[in-house]
Design a protein around this motif. Sequence first.
Motif, PDB file in Angstrom:
ATOM      1  N   PRO A   1       0.415  -1.233  -0.141  1.00  0.00           N
ATOM      2  CA  PRO A   1      -0.139  -0.297  -0.224  1.00  0.00           C
ATOM      3  C   PRO A   1       0.175   1.237  -0.321  1.00  0.00           C
ATOM      4  N   LEU A   2       2.099   1.047   0.766  1.00  0.00           N
ATOM      5  CA  LEU A   2       2.576   2.010   0.253  1.00  0.00           C
ATOM      6  C   LEU A   2       3.908   2.379  -0.555  1.00  0.00           C
ATOM      7  N   CYS A   3       3.722   1.390  -1.386  1.00  0.00           N
ATOM      8  CA  CYS A   3       4.391   1.932  -2.445  1.00  0.00           C
ATOM      9  C   CYS A   3       3.703   1.559  -4.028  1.00  0.00           C
ATOM     10  N   ARG A   4       2.179   1.379  -3.724  1.00  0.00           N
ATOM     11  CA  ARG A   4       1.073   1.146  -4.774  1.00  0.00           C
ATOM     12  C   ARG A   4       0.911   2.523  -6.043  1.00  0.00           C
ATOM     13  N   ASP A   5       1.444   3.500  -5.657  1.00  0.00           N
ATOM     14  CA  ASP A   5       1.808   4.569  -6.589  1.00  0.00           C
ATOM     15  C   ASP A   5       3.220   5.250  -6.826  1.00  0.00           C
ATOM     16  N   LEU A   6       3.792   4.750  -6.414  1.00  0.00           N
ATOM     17  CA  LEU A   6       5.278   5.146  -6.584  1.00  0.00           C
ATOM     18  C   LEU A   6       5.390   5.403  -7.531  1.00  0.00           C
ATOM     19  N   ASN A   7       5.581   4.649  -8.560  1.00  0.00           N
ATOM     20  CA  ASN A   7       5.320   5.684  -9.636  1.00  0.00           C
ATOM     21  C   ASN A   7       5.188   6.320 -10.329  1.00  0.00           C
ATOM     22  N   GLU A   8       3.691   6.506 -10.186  1.00  0.00           N
ATOM     23  CA  GLU A   8       3.314   8.016 -10.140  1.00  0.00           C
ATOM     24  C   GLU A   8       3.631   9.252  -9.554  1.00  0.00           C
ATOM     25  N   ARG A   9       3.673   8.743  -8.276  1.00  0.00           N
ATOM     26  CA  ARG A   9       4.250   9.300  -7.983  1.00  0.00           C
ATOM     27  C   ARG A   9       5.638  10.600  -8.210  1.00  0.00           C
ATOM     28  N   ILE A  10       6.494   9.775  -8.876  1.00  0.00           N
ATOM     29  CA  ILE A  10       7.766   9.956  -9.051  1.00  0.00           C
ATOM     30  C   ILE A  10       7.608  10.948 -10.602  1.00  0.00           C
ATOM     31  N   LEU A  11       6.518  10.302 -11.678  1.00  0.00           N
ATOM     32  CA  LEU A  11       6.155  10.404 -12.903  1.00  0.00           C
ATOM     33  C   LEU A  11       5.780  12.252 -12.324  1.00  0.00           C
ATOM     34  N   GLN A  12       5.105  12.407 -11.590  1.00  0.00           N
ATOM     35  CA  GLN A  12       4.186  13.649 -11.190  1.00  0.00           C
ATOM     36  C   GLN A  12       5.713  14.859 -10.945  1.00  0.00           C
ATOM     37  N   VAL A  13       6.472  14.555  -9.932  1.00  0.00           N
ATOM     38  CA  VAL A  13       8.116  15.007  -9.961  1.00  0.00           C
ATOM     39  C   VAL A  13       8.622  15.170 -11.124  1.00  0.00           C
ATOM     40  N   ILE A  14       8.379  14.454 -12.294  1.00  0.00           N
ATOM     41  CA  ILE A  14       9.080  14.875 -13.396  1.00  0.00           C
ATOM     42  C   ILE A  14       9.140  15.328 -14.126  1.00  0.00           C
ATOM     43  N   LEU A  15       7.425  15.660 -14.266  1.00  0.00           N
ATOM     44  CA  LEU A  15       6.503  16.423 -15.437  1.00  0.00           C
ATOM     45  C   LEU A  15       6.988  17.862 -14.733  1.00  0.00           C
ATOM     46  N   GLU A  16       6.719  18.039 -12.708  1.00  0.00           N
ATOM     47  CA  GLU A  16       6.514  18.977 -12.791  1.00  0.00           C
ATOM     48  C   GLU A  16       8.312  19.806 -12.860  1.00  0.00           C
ATOM     49  N   VAL A  17       9.213  19.119 -12.333  1.00  0.00           N
ATOM     50  CA  VAL A  17      10.217  19.380 -12.916  1.00  0.00           C
ATOM     51  C   VAL A  17      10.374  19.681 -14.783  1.00  0.00           C
ATOM     52  N   PHE A  18       9.583  19.198 -15.225  1.00  0.00           N
ATOM     53  CA  PHE A  18      10.028  19.215 -17.014  1.00  0.00           C
ATOM     54  C   PHE A  18       9.814  21.245 -17.099  1.00  0.00           C
ATOM     55  N   GLU A  19       8.282  21.090 -16.455  1.00  0.00           N
ATOM     56  CA  GLU A  19       7.449  22.264 -16.632  1.00  0.00           C
ATOM     57  C   GLU A  19       8.157  23.585 -15.912  1.00  0.00           C
ATOM     58  N   ARG A  20       8.797  22.992 -14.779  1.00  0.00           N
ATOM     59  CA  ARG A  20       9.581  24.460 -14.734  1.00  0.00           C
ATOM     60  C   ARG A  20      10.652  24.704 -15.588  1.00  0.00           C
ATOM     61  N   LEU A  21      11.305  23.594 -15.360  1.00  0.00           N
ATOM     62  CA  LEU A  21      12.628  23.950 -16.489  1.00  0.00           C
ATOM     63  C   LEU A  21      12.835  24.521 -18.009  1.00  0.00           C
ATOM     64  N   PHE A  22      11.410  24.116 -18.602  1.00  0.00           N
ATOM     65  CA  PHE A  22      11.037  23.981 -20.158  1.00  0.00           C
ATOM     66  C   PHE A  22       9.588  24.555 -20.422  1.00  0.00           C
ATOM     67  N   PRO A  23       9.430  25.974 -19.593  1.00  0.00           N
ATOM     68  CA  PRO A  23       8.283  26.093 -19.692  1.00  0.00           C
ATOM     69  C   PRO A  23       7.426  26.800 -20.711  1.00  0.00           C
ATOM     70  N   GLU A  24       8.462  27.651 -21.959  1.00  0.00           N
ATOM     71  CA  GLU A  24       7.953  27.835 -23.074  1.00  0.00           C
ATOM     72  C   GLU A  24       8.339  26.485 -24.089  1.00  0.00           C
ATOM     73  N   ASN A  25       8.382  24.953 -24.206  1.00  0.00           N
ATOM     74  CA  ASN A  25       7.974  24.174 -24.773  1.00  0.00           C
ATOM     75  C   ASN A  25       6.349  24.440 -25.567  1.00  0.00           C
ATOM     76  N   THR A  26       6.447  24.325 -26.842  1.00  0.00           N
ATOM     77  CA  THR A  26       4.810  23.808 -27.582  1.00  0.00           C
ATOM     78  C   THR A  26       4.445  22.100 -27.747  1.00  0.00           C
ATOM     79  N   LEU A  27       5.392  21.328 -26.484  1.00  0.00           N
ATOM     80  CA  LEU A  27       4.846  20.336 -26.615  1.00  0.00           C
ATOM     81  C   LEU A  27       2.675  19.884 -26.072  1.00  0.00           C
ATOM     82  N   PRO A  28       2.118  19.015 -27.629  1.00  0.00           N
ATOM     83  CA  PRO A  28       0.647  19.653 -26.730  1.00  0.00           C
ATOM     84  C   PRO A  28       0.698  19.287 -24.906  1.00  0.00           C
TER      85      PRO A  28
END
Length: 243
Positions: A136-163
């Motif tokens: 139960p502790l790790c059930r959403d671990l991958n999704e949480r890591i993905l959310q961190v990666i997504l947040e960092v990507f958007e912070r580092l590349f705010p001008e990207n024009t990707l859909p």
Amino acid sequence: MTVSSRRRHRHVPSRRRTQEERRSHTQARLLEATMECLVDLGWSGTSTTEVARRAGVSRGAQQHHYPTKMVLVAAALEHLLEAQRLAYETAFAALPPERRDVSGALDLLWEVFRGRPAKALTELAVAARTDDELRPLCRDLNERILQVILEVFERLFPENTLPPDFVPTMLRGVFAMFVGLSIQNALDDDADGHQAAVLRQVKDVARLIVPGPGTPPTSASPRSPGSPPTGLPAPPEHPDRTS
């Protein structure tokens, strides 16, 4: 009158740490020791007794802050996720301007996946498959890591024009690939250069998708002020080669 050549130094007492600072320092040591145990001994070999020994604190102090192994590991998981995010953004900001692009970002991400904190998270994810209490502790671990990666990507590349709906799927694919590569790397340290070859091709494609430079974050602060960020290895001098 004689003048002594001996200098007199007035003793300046050092500032005593507050109770909150001492608490945060002890917790940080315990969380770092938990990560080390997970990497060195695995989930089954990690115990609160060994964590306390490595942290250099008494069993009583460990139990005061984290009464059980599961509470301790849950706190360590939160610490690892936030510390890695902060360390990654700090390392990206420290890159030379010419490397502050998607290629440099992927080089740093690969360093993260090869690091000990990432190995600790992988250990938890794998162990949770057969451990009913840990799952139960790790059930959403991958999704949480993905959310961190997504947040960092958007912070580092705010001008990207990707859909907007393209970015999460793209990063999910990168995440899955890096997980697989990191497991291989843990076994052979890329002795034949296969992982480096994959990374080069991924960066070639990524530069076509995100050609612009990245923007270092203006501020990034960890959720727990007393918990120092886990160190991120310095980016390799040759971005197209990995050791």
